[in-house]
Design an enzyme around this catalytic site. Structure first.
Site, mmCIF file in Angstrom:
data_model
loop_
_atom_site.group_PDB
_atom_site.id
_atom_site.type_symbol
_atom_site.label_atom_id
_atom_site.label_comp_id
_atom_site.label_asym_id
_atom_site.label_seq_id
_atom_site.Cartn_x
_atom_site.Cartn_y
_atom_site.Cartn_z
ATOM 1 N N HIS A 1 15.344 5.641 -12.234
ATOM 2 C CA HIS A 1 14.916 5.991 -10.872
ATOM 3 C C HIS A 1 16.158 6.168 -10.003
ATOM 4 O O HIS A 1 17.246 5.730 -10.362
ATOM 5 C CB HIS A 1 14.038 4.874 -10.294
ATOM 6 C CG HIS A 1 12.643 4.888 -10.829
ATOM 7 N ND1 HIS A 1 11.562 5.212 -10.052
ATOM 8 C CD2 HIS A 1 12.165 4.626 -12.065
ATOM 9 C CE1 HIS A 1 10.466 5.150 -10.803
ATOM 10 N NE2 HIS A 1 10.795 4.791 -12.032
ATOM 11 N N ASP B 1 13.905 13.120 -6.417
ATOM 12 C CA ASP B 1 13.162 13.450 -5.202
ATOM 13 C C ASP B 1 14.129 13.885 -4.092
ATOM 14 O O ASP B 1 14.026 14.967 -3.524
ATOM 15 C CB ASP B 1 12.339 12.231 -4.766
ATOM 16 C CG ASP B 1 11.454 12.517 -3.568
ATOM 17 O OD1 ASP B 1 11.417 13.669 -3.103
ATOM 18 O OD2 ASP B 1 10.786 11.589 -3.076
ATOM 19 N N ASP C 1 3.860 7.934 -9.486
ATOM 20 C CA ASP C 1 5.172 7.299 -9.337
ATOM 21 C C ASP C 1 5.008 6.066 -8.433
ATOM 22 O O ASP C 1 4.417 6.168 -7.354
ATOM 23 C CB ASP C 1 6.124 8.333 -8.696
ATOM 24 C CG ASP C 1 7.579 7.914 -8.706
ATOM 25 O OD1 ASP C 1 7.959 7.049 -9.519
ATOM 26 O OD2 ASP C 1 8.343 8.476 -7.891
ATOM 27 N N HIS C 2 5.505 4.921 -8.874
ATOM 28 C CA HIS C 2 5.449 3.684 -8.073
ATOM 29 C C HIS C 2 4.043 3.298 -7.618
ATOM 30 O O HIS C 2 3.843 2.953 -6.453
ATOM 31 C CB HIS C 2 6.391 3.763 -6.860
ATOM 32 C CG HIS C 2 7.835 3.813 -7.245
ATOM 33 N ND1 HIS C 2 8.518 2.717 -7.729
ATOM 34 C CD2 HIS C 2 8.717 4.843 -7.261
ATOM 35 C CE1 HIS C 2 9.756 3.061 -8.005
ATOM 36 N NE2 HIS C 2 9.909 4.355 -7.745
ATOM 37 N N HIS D 1 16.910 4.425 -4.459
ATOM 38 C CA HIS D 1 16.261 5.619 -3.903
ATOM 39 C C HIS D 1 17.006 6.117 -2.661
ATOM 40 O O HIS D 1 17.669 5.347 -1.986
ATOM 41 C CB HIS D 1 14.820 5.286 -3.495
ATOM 42 C CG HIS D 1 13.916 5.032 -4.659
ATOM 43 N ND1 HIS D 1 12.929 4.075 -4.639
ATOM 44 C CD2 HIS D 1 13.834 5.616 -5.876
ATOM 45 C CE1 HIS D 1 12.280 4.089 -5.789
ATOM 46 N NE2 HIS D 1 12.812 5.010 -6.566
ATOM 47 N N ASP E 1 4.204 -0.336 -10.820
ATOM 48 C CA ASP E 1 5.460 -0.947 -10.397
ATOM 49 C C ASP E 1 5.206 -2.376 -9.921
ATOM 50 O O ASP E 1 4.938 -2.626 -8.749
ATOM 51 C CB ASP E 1 6.096 -0.114 -9.284
ATOM 52 C CG ASP E 1 7.433 -0.683 -8.831
ATOM 53 O OD1 ASP E 1 7.830 -1.756 -9.328
ATOM 54 O OD2 ASP E 1 8.073 -0.046 -7.977
ATOM 55 N N ASN F 1 14.247 10.456 -12.568
ATOM 56 C CA ASN F 1 13.457 10.745 -11.367
ATOM 57 C C ASN F 1 14.291 11.384 -10.264
ATOM 58 O O ASN F 1 15.325 10.845 -9.864
ATOM 59 C CB ASN F 1 12.885 9.439 -10.805
ATOM 60 C CG ASN F 1 11.744 8.899 -11.632
ATOM 61 O OD1 ASN F 1 11.522 9.331 -12.756
ATOM 62 N ND2 ASN F 1 11.020 7.961 -11.059
ATOM 63 N N ALA G 1 17.904 8.824 -9.191
ATOM 64 C CA ALA G 1 18.925 9.541 -9.971
ATOM 65 C C ALA G 1 19.469 10.784 -9.274
ATOM 66 O O ALA G 1 20.222 11.544 -9.881
ATOM 67 C CB ALA G 1 18.352 9.897 -11.344
ATOM 68 N N SER G 2 19.106 10.997 -8.014
ATOM 69 C CA SER G 2 19.608 12.188 -7.322
ATOM 70 C C SER G 2 21.118 12.125 -7.158
ATOM 71 O O SER G 2 21.693 11.046 -6.975
ATOM 72 C CB SER G 2 18.945 12.329 -5.946
ATOM 73 O OG SER G 2 17.684 12.951 -6.071
HETATM 74 O O1 TD4 Z 1 10.701 7.332 -7.833
HETATM 75 N N1 TD4 Z 1 11.497 8.149 -7.132
HETATM 76 C C1 TD4 Z 1 10.904 8.883 -6.005
HETATM 77 C C2 TD4 Z 1 10.562 7.909 -4.920
HETATM 78 C C3 TD4 Z 1 10.127 8.625 -3.687
HETATM 79 C C4 TD4 Z 1 9.994 7.726 -2.469
HETATM 80 O O2 TD4 Z 1 8.659 7.556 -2.231
HETATM 81 P P1 TD4 Z 1 7.806 8.102 -0.989
HETATM 82 O O3 TD4 Z 1 7.049 9.304 -1.505
HETATM 83 O O4 TD4 Z 1 6.920 6.919 -0.740
HETATM 84 O O5 TD4 Z 1 8.700 8.450 0.175
HETATM 85 C C5 TD4 Z 1 12.836 8.221 -7.453
HETATM 86 O O6 TD4 Z 1 13.308 7.430 -8.265
HETATM 87 C C6 TD4 Z 1 13.685 9.293 -6.806
HETATM 88 O O7 TD4 Z 1 15.044 8.934 -6.641
HETATM 89 P P2 TD4 Z 1 16.017 9.753 -5.642
HETATM 90 O O8 TD4 Z 1 17.408 9.443 -6.099
HETATM 91 O O9 TD4 Z 1 15.696 11.201 -5.789
HETATM 92 O O10 TD4 Z 1 15.757 9.234 -4.256
HETATM 93 ZN ZN ZN Z 2 11.583 5.546 -8.075
HETATM 94 CA CA CA Z 3 9.992 -1.129 -7.775
#
Ligand code: TD4
Ligand code: ZN
Ligand code: CA
Length: 305
Positions: free
Chosen positions: A208, A253, A81-82, A178, A103, A251, A210-211
């Site tokens: 991204h 997190d 991811d990223h 995020h 990214d 996504n 999407a929480s």
């Molecule tokens: O891509 N993500 C997760 C990003 C996590 C942040 O990264 P670190 O591990 O570096 O802290 C998302 O799109 C999650 O989105 P959300 O709405 O759950 O924050």
């Molecule tokens: Zn993200």
């Molecule tokens: Ca980005």
């Protein structure tokens, strides 16, 4: 079953449901995702960021996720991811990831194309899927993006970008960000823009940030001492609508972090004599599992594996 993201996202795109990508950095979160996927008979994407790799180690994280994926009968992929540069993407591909995100959203359009193409040409011959990003999300990213610097994805650029790079999935910026503080006022996503992007781009789209930041979790965490005033996420109805308009990967997190923290606080407060990590982290894992199960039902991926 260990698979590439493409194998999960193409059926999702065709049948108009979404597959959750859940960020993990430890065993408990991975178990939460694996158990939820098994119980819900759902495909799942396990996502790992560069900072998760810094925390848990590339070899350790790769092995536990591979073990999980090979153990369960539902399809699971391991996704970077990223990824912020070619080097981290190629390291993850070499380690056995089945999907990587490159990214390049911070780069100029042409430079983002060049970098993404480089990763595609490394990944595709190995059967690894590639996700790229166009536009910028506000909020916590590689470095913090101020709201005024956030740029929503231009539909015409998206079309050209996909044609030129050959990516398998595209992350779009339509107003999400995020973290736990997504909106100061009312939640608002640019669905018109999503429709226009969908008309021009046929590959699976990725949402991204999407929480949903469920208020019951915020209340529970707050009850046990957390300070999370103003936390706000994407309403579940908005997520459903985004899926109906072509989002195939979602996504998550923050909601897992919140469920984890609220439960650890609760256990430590209610059981002050407890000092067995399993008795503290076990309930936190179960809380995350319930969140993941709820997402799988919301996204429509439950019962699809
Ligand atoms: O891509 N993500 C997760 C990003 C996590 C942040 O990264 P670190 O591990 O570096 O802290 C998302 O799109 C999650 O989105 P959300 O709405 O759950 O924050
Ligand atoms: Zn993200
Ligand atoms: Ca980005």
């Amino acid at each position: 079953m260990f698979v590439a993201n493409k194998d999960l996202l193409l059926p999702a795109r065709q049948k108009a449901y979404g597959v959750g990508a859940f960020n993990i950095n430890n065993l408990e979160t991975l178990l939460a995702v694996t158990e939820a996927a098994t119980e819900e008979k759902s495909p799942a994407i396990v996502a790992v960021t560069p900072s998760a790799i810094k925390y848990g180690g590339l070899a350790y994280l790769t092995r536990i996720v591979k073990t999980a994926a090979e153990t369960v009968s539902v399809p699971m992929s391991l996704h970077l991811d990223h990824g912020e540069n070619f080097e981290i993407a190629s390291k993850c591909i070499a380690a056995g990831f089945t999907s990587v995100m490159i990214d390049g959203s911070f780069l100029k359009f042409e430079e983002n194309i060049t970098l993404t193409k480089q990763v595609v040409s490394l990944a595709h011959p190995k059967g690894v899927s590639v996700e790229a990003e166009l536009g910028r999300l506000a909020g916590v990213e590689e470095s913090t993006v101020e709201e005024k610097e956030a740029v929503l994805t231009d539909p015409n650029n998206a079309k050209e970008f996909v044609e030129q790079t050959g990516v398998d999935a595209l992350a779009v910026a339509i107003g999400t960000s995020h973290g736990a503080y997504k909106f100061k006022a009312e939640p608002k996503l640019d669905f018109e823009r999503l429709k226009l992007i969908r008309e021009k781009v046929n590959i699976p789209l990725v949402l991204h940030g999407a929480s949903s930041v469920p208020q019951w979790i915020i209340e529970k965490a707050t009850k046990y001492g957390a300070e999370l005033a103003g936390a706000k996420g994407i309403p579940e109805e908005h997520i459903k609508k985004a899926i109906s308009l072509g989002i195939a990967k979602i996504n998550i997190d923050t909601d897992l972090r919140l469920a984890f923290t609220a439960t650890v606080r609760e256990v430590l407060t209610n059981s002050p004599k407890e000092f067995d990590p399993r008795k503290i982290l076990g309930p936190a894992k179960d809380a995350m599992k319930e969140v993941v199960r709820g997402k799988m039902r919301l996204f429509g991926s439950a019962g699809k594996a």
